[in-house]
Design a protein around this motif. Structure first.
Motif, PDB file in Angstrom:
ATOM      1  N   UNK A   4      -2.716  30.865 -19.944  1.00 41.81           N
ATOM      2  CA  UNK A   4      -3.803  30.481 -20.847  1.00 41.81           C
ATOM      3  C   UNK A   4      -4.152  31.578 -21.837  1.00 41.81           C
ATOM      4  N   UNK A   5      -4.491  31.159 -23.041  1.00 48.52           N
ATOM      5  CA  UNK A   5      -5.128  32.056 -23.991  1.00 48.52           C
ATOM      6  C   UNK A   5      -6.587  32.264 -23.587  1.00 48.52           C
ATOM      7  N   UNK A   6      -7.194  33.318 -24.087  1.00 47.17           N
ATOM      8  CA  UNK A   6      -8.605  33.568 -23.820  1.00 47.17           C
ATOM      9  C   UNK A   6      -9.434  32.367 -24.262  1.00 47.17           C
ATOM     10  N   UNK A   7     -10.321  31.916 -23.386  1.00 45.13           N
ATOM     11  CA  UNK A   7     -11.135  30.746 -23.685  1.00 45.13           C
ATOM     12  C   UNK A   7     -10.449  29.431 -23.412  1.00 45.13           C
ATOM     13  N   UNK A   8      -9.200  29.483 -22.932  1.00 48.25           N
ATOM     14  CA  UNK A   8      -8.444  28.266 -22.675  1.00 48.25           C
ATOM     15  C   UNK A   8      -8.971  27.486 -21.489  1.00 48.25           C
ATOM     16  N   UNK A   9      -8.603  26.218 -21.438  1.00 50.83           N
ATOM     17  CA  UNK A   9      -9.094  25.275 -20.436  1.00 50.83           C
ATOM     18  C   UNK A   9      -8.112  25.171 -19.271  1.00 50.83           C
ATOM     19  N   UNK A  10      -8.617  25.295 -18.050  1.00 50.22           N
ATOM     20  CA  UNK A  10      -7.818  25.059 -16.852  1.00 50.22           C
ATOM     21  C   UNK A  10      -8.303  23.786 -16.182  1.00 50.22           C
ATOM     22  N   UNK A  11      -7.376  22.855 -15.949  1.00 51.18           N
ATOM     23  CA  UNK A  11      -7.668  21.620 -15.217  1.00 51.18           C
ATOM     24  C   UNK A  11      -6.855  21.644 -13.933  1.00 51.18           C
ATOM     25  N   UNK A  12      -7.551  21.744 -12.809  1.00 50.60           N
ATOM     26  CA  UNK A  12      -6.903  21.903 -11.507  1.00 50.60           C
ATOM     27  C   UNK A  12      -7.268  20.717 -10.615  1.00 50.60           C
ATOM     28  N   UNK A  13      -6.245  20.036 -10.102  1.00 54.51           N
ATOM     29  CA  UNK A  13      -6.446  18.877  -9.229  1.00 54.51           C
ATOM     30  C   UNK A  13      -5.647  19.074  -7.956  1.00 54.51           C
ATOM     31  N   UNK A  14      -6.321  18.948  -6.810  1.00 53.25           N
ATOM     32  CA  UNK A  14      -5.643  19.174  -5.532  1.00 53.25           C
ATOM     33  C   UNK A  14      -6.234  18.263  -4.462  1.00 53.25           C
ATOM     34  N   UNK A  15      -5.489  18.109  -3.368  1.00 57.10           N
ATOM     35  CA  UNK A  15      -5.908  17.249  -2.263  1.00 57.10           C
ATOM     36  C   UNK A  15      -7.150  17.800  -1.583  1.00 57.10           C
ATOM     37  N   UNK A  65       1.575  22.090  -2.452  1.00 54.17           N
ATOM     38  CA  UNK A  65       2.981  22.204  -2.077  1.00 54.17           C
ATOM     39  C   UNK A  65       3.581  23.591  -2.264  1.00 54.17           C
ATOM     40  N   UNK A  66       2.850  24.506  -2.861  1.00 56.04           N
ATOM     41  CA  UNK A  66       3.398  25.850  -3.083  1.00 56.04           C
ATOM     42  C   UNK A  66       3.150  26.725  -1.858  1.00 56.04           C
ATOM     43  N   UNK A  67       3.980  27.750  -1.704  1.00 60.21           N
ATOM     44  CA  UNK A  67       3.826  28.668  -0.572  1.00 60.21           C
ATOM     45  C   UNK A  67       2.561  29.508  -0.697  1.00 60.21           C
ATOM     46  N   UNK A  68       2.192  29.849  -1.932  1.00 61.04           N
ATOM     47  CA  UNK A  68       1.057  30.743  -2.164  1.00 61.04           C
ATOM     48  C   UNK A  68       0.164  30.137  -3.243  1.00 61.04           C
ATOM     49  N   UNK A  69      -0.892  29.396  -2.854  1.00 63.95           N
ATOM     50  CA  UNK A  69      -1.772  28.779  -3.849  1.00 63.95           C
ATOM     51  C   UNK A  69      -2.414  29.791  -4.790  1.00 63.95           C
ATOM     52  N   UNK A  70      -2.754  30.974  -4.286  1.00 60.41           N
ATOM     53  CA  UNK A  70      -3.367  31.987  -5.151  1.00 60.41           C
ATOM     54  C   UNK A  70      -2.408  32.399  -6.265  1.00 60.41           C
ATOM     55  N   UNK A  71      -1.130  32.540  -5.923  1.00 62.38           N
ATOM     56  CA  UNK A  71      -0.131  32.866  -6.940  1.00 62.38           C
ATOM     57  C   UNK A  71      -0.015  31.742  -7.955  1.00 62.38           C
ATOM     58  N   UNK A  72      -0.065  30.505  -7.477  1.00 64.40           N
ATOM     59  CA  UNK A  72       0.009  29.364  -8.378  1.00 64.40           C
ATOM     60  C   UNK A  72      -1.128  29.365  -9.385  1.00 64.40           C
ATOM     61  N   UNK A  73      -2.349  29.600  -8.905  1.00 62.60           N
ATOM     62  CA  UNK A  73      -3.504  29.662  -9.811  1.00 62.60           C
ATOM     63  C   UNK A  73      -3.368  30.843 -10.756  1.00 62.60           C
ATOM     64  N   UNK A  74      -2.921  31.979 -10.223  1.00 61.15           N
ATOM     65  CA  UNK A  74      -2.759  33.189 -11.060  1.00 61.15           C
ATOM     66  C   UNK A  74      -1.795  32.924 -12.208  1.00 61.15           C
TER      67      UNK A  74
END
Length: 256
Positions: A130-141, A115-124
């Motif tokens: 996140x802190x170094x070593x932190x966990x990213x959980x990404x769910x998308x259609x 739903x965002x205009x710029x997915x790359x910006x959203x991920x960035x």
């Protein structure tokens, strides 16, 4: 599962919840068993935030909807975790207007990139929190799941349009602005300094099986949950999943 009292809801969350919980447990253990700071972007009424708080972690939910945040507050109170859940109005595009950079051990970005205009910006921005070593959980259609669903419904022109459309949309009436392949999501994450640990196909079968079968056939729901879990990490099924889940870890910043 995020809510054992709602078995049908488990079909949508079980795979993601199981791998997320394991990842949070490992992160907490590596940090000496400490309480984690978790950020849930677009977390709505707390489908994941409340179960994460039940694990003992502190959760900040950023969501643009005041109604969703009100429901989150009520849900957290009912679960007895109100002291560990904080709701903040905002969105991922302006994330650092409401939360700090490098402040979280884990970031959930579920159902946001569509739903965002710029997915790359959203991920960035998610990675930047996140802190170094932190966990990213990404769910998308997922693109393939939409194509398959339209074809099985007899809407072959729409299925072909979704297949050819750069955003993966099947037409003007499509409620989802954008869909992704597993390779696209993995590339977005890797480009922002995250090592991809696993990719999962979510709702590979659940959206295709008639609900009456799951509701009336003895044991069908549990067997379907087992089937979803077995297929989730197999690349062959990523191409037909309704959603795609990417789990990764933020790389340490390289020394100058």
């Amino acid at each position: 599962m995020s809510d054992p009292s709602r078995p049908r809801a488990a079909l949508r969350t079980a795979v993601v919840w199981d791998v997320l919980k394991d990842s949070l447990d490992r992160r907490a253990k590596s940090a000496g068993g400490q309480v984690l700071d978790v950020l849930d972007t677009g977390g709505g009424s707390g489908n994941f935030a409340v179960p994460v708080a039940r694990l003992g972690h502190r959760v900040t939910v950023v969501d643009p909807s005041p109604n969703a945040l009100f429901a989150l507050e009520r849900r957290a109170a009912e679960a007895g975790v109100a002291d560990r859940v904080r709701g903040v109005q905002g969105d991922i595009s302006g994330l650092f207007d409401v939360v700090e950079r490098d402040g979280y051990d884990a970031v959930l970005c579920h159902g946001v990139l569509e739903y965002v205009d710029d997915p790359a910006e959203g991920v960035r921005n998610a990675v930047g929190a996140l802190r170094s070593g932190g966990v990213l959980s990404l769910l998308a259609a997922g693109l393939g799941g939409a194509v398959l669903a339209r074809a099985l419904a007899g809407h072959f022109k729409e299925a072909r349009q979704a297949l050819d459309d750069p955003a993966g949309r099947w037409g003007e009436g499509d409620p989802v602005p954008r869909r992704f392949t597993a390779d696209q999501l993995s590339a977005l994450v890797a480009d922002e300094g995250v090592d991809v640990g696993a990719v999962h196909g979510v709702r590979v079968f659940a959206d295709l099986v008639p609900g009456v079968l799951v509701d009336t056939e003895p044991g069908a729901l549990q067997e379907l949950l087992k089937l979803e879990a077995a297929a989730a990490e197999l690349p062959a099924f990523h191409a037909v999943a309704t959603q795609l889940h990417v789990l990764g870890e933020k790389r340490a910043a390289e020394a100058a």
